[in-house]
Design an enzyme around this catalytic site. Structure first.
Site, PDB file in Angstrom:
ATOM      1  CE  LYS A  87      -3.936  -7.812  10.897  1.00 20.62           C
ATOM      2  NZ  LYS A  87      -5.166  -7.698  10.126  1.00 20.62           N
ATOM      3  CE1 TYR A 113      -4.039  -1.835  -0.010  1.00 21.09           C
ATOM      4  CE2 TYR A 113      -3.069  -3.117   1.753  1.00 21.09           C
ATOM      5  CZ  TYR A 113      -4.053  -2.941   0.804  1.00 21.09           C
ATOM      6  OH  TYR A 113      -5.052  -3.882   0.662  1.00 21.09           O
ATOM      7  CE1 TYR A 118      -8.133  -5.232   3.890  1.00 20.01           C
ATOM      8  CE2 TYR A 118      -7.713  -6.437   5.916  1.00 20.01           C
ATOM      9  CZ  TYR A 118      -7.330  -6.076   4.631  1.00 20.01           C
ATOM     10  OH  TYR A 118      -6.172  -6.570   4.105  1.00 20.01           O
ATOM     11  CG  ASP A 147     -11.966 -11.612   9.761  1.00 21.86           C
ATOM     12  OD1 ASP A 147     -11.041 -11.920  10.541  1.00 21.86           O
ATOM     13  OD2 ASP A 147     -11.777 -11.024   8.673  1.00 21.86           O
TER      14      ASP A 147
HETATM   15  C1  LIG Z   1      -5.541  -8.197   8.831  1.00 19.78           C
HETATM   16  C2  LIG Z   1      -6.872  -8.780   8.640  1.00 19.78           C
HETATM   17  C3  LIG Z   1      -7.094  -9.772   7.671  1.00 19.78           C
HETATM   18  C4  LIG Z   1      -6.026 -10.232   6.712  1.00 19.78           C
HETATM   19  O1  LIG Z   1      -4.942 -10.834   7.350  1.00 19.78           O
HETATM   20  P1  LIG Z   1      -3.536 -10.975   6.570  1.00 19.78           P
HETATM   21  O2  LIG Z   1      -2.700 -11.776   7.508  1.00 19.78           O
HETATM   22  O3  LIG Z   1      -3.041  -9.584   6.345  1.00 19.78           O
HETATM   23  O4  LIG Z   1      -3.813 -11.676   5.294  1.00 19.78           O
HETATM   24  C5  LIG Z   1      -8.362 -10.317   7.583  1.00 19.78           C
HETATM   25  N1  LIG Z   1      -9.359  -9.912   8.398  1.00 19.78           N
HETATM   26  C6  LIG Z   1      -9.174  -8.976   9.344  1.00 19.78           C
HETATM   27  C7  LIG Z   1     -10.303  -8.597  10.242  1.00 19.78           C
HETATM   28  C8  LIG Z   1      -7.928  -8.358   9.480  1.00 19.78           C
HETATM   29  O5  LIG Z   1      -7.764  -7.394  10.399  1.00 19.78           O
END
Ligand SMILES: *Cc1c(COP(=O)(O)O)cnc(C)c1O
Length: 414
Positions: free
Chosen positions: A261, A10, A138, A232
């Site tokens: 994460k 980005y 996202y 998520d």
């Molecule tokens: C960061 C994130 C993703 C993507 O994870 P990556 O390891 O960057 O592929 C998906 N969903 C949420 C809610 C995120 O914060």
């Protein structure tokens, strides 16, 4: 060698200034090649929950490296992956018991979408194909994950025609909107494979928060319509909102949950998609084709799993969740009057997230640079400035971060 040999995410490589050159890290500090110590105010995209290079995680990694580096998970298992799967199943609410590993959050989301799609396929309901997703969502950068992001404001809006068409809606915020949402689900029920949400904090697309009550009502509505719910929790999982998982604050048990994460404590790339026993049962039959059709090469990497197991040890041994709640209290005190500045639209707190929404978009490069000169690393998200520090941040270090944001906002408003 061209200067731009290393392509950054980005980043407009033509106009972006030189990046911060980090050569080591220690606890909450990043250390640059010219020996500056800068607080990692956003935990390196919300991963380093215990700070960097926590001795317990480093020791676990060194031990694991002396035993087993990597082995494929096709037809093979190993102790770090089995142990981690069992611990996650124990830790997660309800019957979220079946853990499928992958190596990044976006892929964990792809797998969640595929699990839902195949759940219906295995029951001979091929028309259930689309996903309901929300404004300000996202879910990642791969194409399936992109398709369930906010279609208007997302980082991916230019790719619209290229992506799968999903069913984006506003997140219902009151009784009337919930009824509209309910009618929408009823109308499209047969074509819907699932509903995907970031519980409590919609992070990367705007740092928008909703209440546990809203989440509980929404989950209830999804359930009543006989649909699958994907939570998520890649951003919210592992304590960041004050509970181990954000869903727990609403007493919601999704059908599928995505983790990433903070899962490895920030040390290595690791993600997981976890399904309930009821979802999993639809993949168990005499038909080989009913097996989940997915398998990332590096899934369940032993080093990454060892780091994650060590990270879970730390959540057991150290008062991480109360540290998160303490950070929220300190932030609320430090910024109690921040909304009196003219550039500030709203100030929001949720565990170890502290967010200032501004009346304008901020340029990423020059804003980050201004904070680096104050000894804090952060990256604005469009019109928000936010902090998401490692949970081990002390009161003085936290005051340094919140103070830097206050000074920046004051200057912006003058
Ligand atoms: C960061 C994130 C993703 C993507 O994870 P990556 O390891 O960057 O592929 C998906 N969903 C949420 C809610 C995120 O914060």
């Amino acid at each position: 060698m061209p200067e731009n040999c290393l392509w950054l995410p980005y980043t407009q490589m033509k106009t972006a200034g030189p990046p911060l050159r980090v050569v080591s890290a220690e606890g909450i500090y990043l250390i640059t090649d010219d020996h500056r110590r800068i607080i990692d105010g956003i935990s390196s995209w919300w991963t380093a929950c215990h700070g960097h290079r926590h001795p317990h995680i480093v020791a676990a990694l060194k031990q694991q490296l002396d035993r087993l580096d990597h082995v494929m998970l096709g037809g093979i298992e190993h102790p770090p992956a089995r142990q981690l799967a069992e611990r996650l199943a124990n830790l997660l609410p309800g019957e979220l018991n079946h853990v499928f590993f992958s190596d990044s959050g976006s892929v964990a989301v792809e797998i969640a979408l595929k699990i839902c799609k195949q759940y219906w396929l295995n029951q001979r309901m091929p028309e259930a194909s689309r996903f309901v997703c929300f404004r300000y969502a996202y879910h990642g950068d791969t194409t399936g994950a992109m398709s369930v992001c906010d279609p208007v404001d997302s980082l991916h809006r230019r790719f619209r025609g290229f992506l799968l068409e999903q069913l984006p809606v506003d997140l219902p915020s009151n009784h009337e909107e919930l009824q509209t949402f309910d009618r929408f689900l009823q109308r499209h029920r047969r074509s819907i494979a699932g509903v995907i949400i970031e519980p409590l904090v919609q992070a990367a697309a705007g740092m928008k928060f909703h209440s546990p009550g809203q989440l509980a009502d929404l989950a209830d509505c999804v359930r009543r319509n006989g649909l699958l719910l994907i939570a998520d929790e890649i951003a919210t999982g592992f304590g960041r909102t004050g509970t181990m998982f954000a869903c727990q604050q609403a007493e919601v048990v999704p059908d599928v949950i995505c983790l990433g994460k903070g899962l490895s404590g920030g040390a290595l790339t690791l993600a997981a998609t976890v399904a309930t026993s009821s979802v999993f049962s639809k993949f168990c039959s005499d038909d080989p084709e009913d097996a989940l059709q997915h398998g990332p090469t590096y899934m369940g990497n032993p080093l990454a799993c060892a780091a994650a197991n060590a990270s879970l040890d730390l959540f057991e041994r150290e008062p991480r969740l109360s540290q998160v709640r303490q950070l929220e209290t300190w932030a609320r005190e430090a910024w109690s009057d921040l909304d009196r500045y003219s550039a500030v639209r709203e100030v929001r707190f949720r565990g170890a997230w502290a967010v200032v929404e501004l009346d304008r978009e901020l340029p990423v490069g020059s804003t980050s640079k201004a904070f680096v000169s104050e000894g804090v690393w952060l990256r604005p998200l469009r019109n928000t400035l936010y902090l998401a520090p490692p949970f081990v941040c002390t009161e003085a270090e936290w005051a340094h971060c919140t103070g830097a944001v206050r000074r920046f906002v004051a200057e912006l408003s003058s």
